[in-house]
Design a protein around this motif. Structure first.
Motif, PDB file in Angstrom:
ATOM      1  N   ILE A  93      -2.228   4.277 -14.757  1.00 41.91           N
ATOM      2  CA  ILE A  93      -0.820   3.871 -14.706  1.00 41.91           C
ATOM      3  C   ILE A  93      -0.716   2.425 -15.164  1.00 41.91           C
ATOM      4  N   ASP A  94       0.099   2.188 -16.185  1.00 45.45           N
ATOM      5  CA  ASP A  94       0.322   0.837 -16.717  1.00 45.45           C
ATOM      6  C   ASP A  94       1.385   0.147 -15.866  1.00 45.45           C
ATOM      7  N   PRO A 113      -2.444  -8.807  -9.110  1.00 45.77           N
ATOM      8  CA  PRO A 113      -3.599  -8.320  -9.881  1.00 45.77           C
ATOM      9  C   PRO A 113      -4.367  -7.199  -9.186  1.00 45.77           C
ATOM     10  N   ILE A 114      -4.369  -7.196  -7.851  1.00 43.77           N
ATOM     11  CA  ILE A 114      -5.043  -6.129  -7.092  1.00 43.77           C
ATOM     12  C   ILE A 114      -4.298  -4.813  -7.300  1.00 43.77           C
ATOM     13  N   ILE A 115      -2.966  -4.887  -7.247  1.00 41.63           N
ATOM     14  CA  ILE A 115      -2.136  -3.690  -7.455  1.00 41.63           C
ATOM     15  C   ILE A 115      -2.287  -3.184  -8.884  1.00 41.63           C
ATOM     16  N   LYS A 116      -2.307  -4.102  -9.836  1.00 36.88           N
ATOM     17  CA  LYS A 116      -2.477  -3.724 -11.240  1.00 36.88           C
ATOM     18  C   LYS A 116      -3.776  -2.943 -11.435  1.00 36.88           C
ATOM     19  N   GLU A 117      -4.838  -3.456 -10.835  1.00 38.25           N
ATOM     20  CA  GLU A 117      -6.147  -2.799 -10.944  1.00 38.25           C
ATOM     21  C   GLU A 117      -6.137  -1.429 -10.261  1.00 38.25           C
ATOM     22  N   GLU A 118      -5.487  -1.356  -9.111  1.00 35.71           N
ATOM     23  CA  GLU A 118      -5.408  -0.092  -8.370  1.00 35.71           C
ATOM     24  C   GLU A 118      -4.660   0.965  -9.180  1.00 35.71           C
ATOM     25  N   SER A 123       0.835  -1.211   0.000  1.00 41.09           N
ATOM     26  CA  SER A 123       0.000   0.000   0.000  1.00 41.09           C
ATOM     27  C   SER A 123       0.870   1.261   0.000  1.00 41.09           C
ATOM     28  N   SER A 124       1.948   1.222   0.760  1.00 40.16           N
ATOM     29  CA  SER A 124       2.853   2.373   0.816  1.00 40.16           C
ATOM     30  C   SER A 124       3.546   2.606  -0.520  1.00 40.16           C
ATOM     31  N   ILE A 125       3.946   1.517  -1.186  1.00 40.61           N
ATOM     32  CA  ILE A 125       4.624   1.646  -2.478  1.00 40.61           C
ATOM     33  C   ILE A 125       3.646   2.162  -3.537  1.00 40.61           C
ATOM     34  N   ILE A 126       2.417   1.703  -3.498  1.00 37.69           N
ATOM     35  CA  ILE A 126       1.403   2.210  -4.431  1.00 37.69           C
ATOM     36  C   ILE A 126       1.279   3.726  -4.301  1.00 37.69           C
TER      37      ILE A 126
END
Length: 374
Positions: A243-244, A232-237, A206-209
């Motif tokens: 952001i790709d 996949p959760i991070i990709k969607e976020e 979460s911090s890196i996102i």
């Protein structure tokens, strides 16, 4: 030599057991080795892949809370001592080696009842339940950290280190720069390697996102293993912010890093949890680190590991409750802004590393077996 190795749960318990087994088999071609574990942990996959037989018992970790579920597990664990005794009687080992996890309670208790010699390897700074319960009756206790000695009551405690596959590859500056370029990174900017264990760490992720969203990593690059389930959760976020995930300047995001040894050797700073294996690997590769202990680890043992490295000036610690984009980004920038301090932290880490770990453990095990046979 006939050996039973008790190891269950996580790779941090199982992989050292496999490393010890491999060393025994290398030194004594006619050795017979089996593992005792459960049907639930990573041992079912890791032990069979390493070429060893796994016998299973129905053992569980013991919790202090009195729920129906925990009472049921306690009863099963007590019964598992009988299951372990049966396996031991049938196999007739010369020695039993426990490498951590709840399984060691059942197996060591069975060994004690049968008056068979056993040794325990403790990877963490703070000893686990099995080490505490059986330290006095174990023939020897092997530990990964010098700090563990003050927490264990046994005259035969030996700092052997903890077996790990990670090695210091001793890359020179040009090799590191070339490998960064091959990966698509700028060779002039510090590279921060971030991971949270094989499954990832949600709070770190979460911090890196947030760092990515705010483009706060202008002074450093990121190689990030998010964990297969969270990728996949991070990709969607990130897609919500347009952001790709596969095209972020200075940032590579992977679900899992398979060549971790190489990546640890070329990075400038590591951000990770502080399990025993990660802590040992940081010493082995001689890298500075920011450690974020998993707050729900048994008896908070990850913080003890992290504080031990912090005390030696190898790492900085951020508690999970204090972790966010601001605290992490500020600490990363603070460390990478002083290259000499980073180098010194890495040198101190390397000084803590123990070589020939498997050799040390094998010699001690062999001594116990020889003394018992007299």
């Amino acid at each position: 030599m006939k050996v039973i190795i008790a190891a269950a749960g996580t790779g941090g318990h199982i992989n050292p057991g496999i490393a010890i087994a491999n060393k025994i088999r290398k030194e004594e071609k006619d050795s017979e080795i089996i593992f005792i574990g459960t049907e639930r942990g990573m041992e079912k996959n890791l032990v069979s892949r390493a070429g060893y037989e796994l016998k299973t018992i129905d053992s569980y970790g013991i919790s202090r809370s009195l729920t129906i579920k925990n009472i049921s597990r306690l009863i099963k664990t007590m019964k598992s001592v009988g299951e372990a005794k049966k396996i031991i009687k049938e196999f007739k080992p010369d020695i039993i080696v426990g490498t951590g996890g709840y399984i060691c309670v059942s197996v060591c208790m069975a060994a004690k009842k049968l008056k068979l010699p056993y040794v325990i390897h403790e990877s963490n700074v703070l000893p686990g339940v099995a080490t505490k319960m059986f330290s006095k009756s174990a023939k020897k206790i092997f530990v990964g950290f010098e700090e563990t000695k003050k927490n264990v009551k046994n005259d035969n405690i030996i700092v052997t280190g903890t077996p790990t596959k990670i090695r210091n590859l001793n890359y020179d500056k040009n090799t590191i720069e070339n490998k960064k370029v091959e990966l698509g990174f700028d060779k002039t900017l510090p590279l921060v390697l971030i991971f949270g264990g094989s499954q990832g760490a949600q709070s770190i992720n979460s911090s890196i996102i947030d760092i990515i969203k705010k483009e706060d990593n202008k002074n450093y690059q990121i190689l990030w293993a998010s964990g297969p389930k969270q990728y996949p959760i991070i990709k969607e976020e990130l897609e919500k912010e347009k952001i790709d995930i596969n095209n972020i300047k200075g940032i590579h995001i992977k679900d899992y890093i398979y060549n971790m040894e190489e990546m640890m050797n070329i990075c400038d700073l590591i951000v990770a949890r502080s399990g025993a294996m990660t802590s040992i690997e940081i010493e082995k590769v001689g890298k500075p680190a920011i450690l974020i202990p998993f707050p729900f680890a048994a008896e908070n043992h990850q913080e003890y590991n992290a504080r031990a490295l912090e005390k030696k000036k190898v790492a900085k610690v951020i508690l999970d409750k204090d972790l966010n984009e601001q605290t992490l980004n500020k600490m990363i920038n603070s460390l990478i802004s002083n290259k000499q301090a980073l180098v010194e932290m890495g040198q101190k880490a390397q000084e803590l590393s123990i070589d020939n770990v498997e050799d040390r453990i094998y010699v001690e095990i062999k001594e116990v077996v020889n003394n018992t046979a007299r």
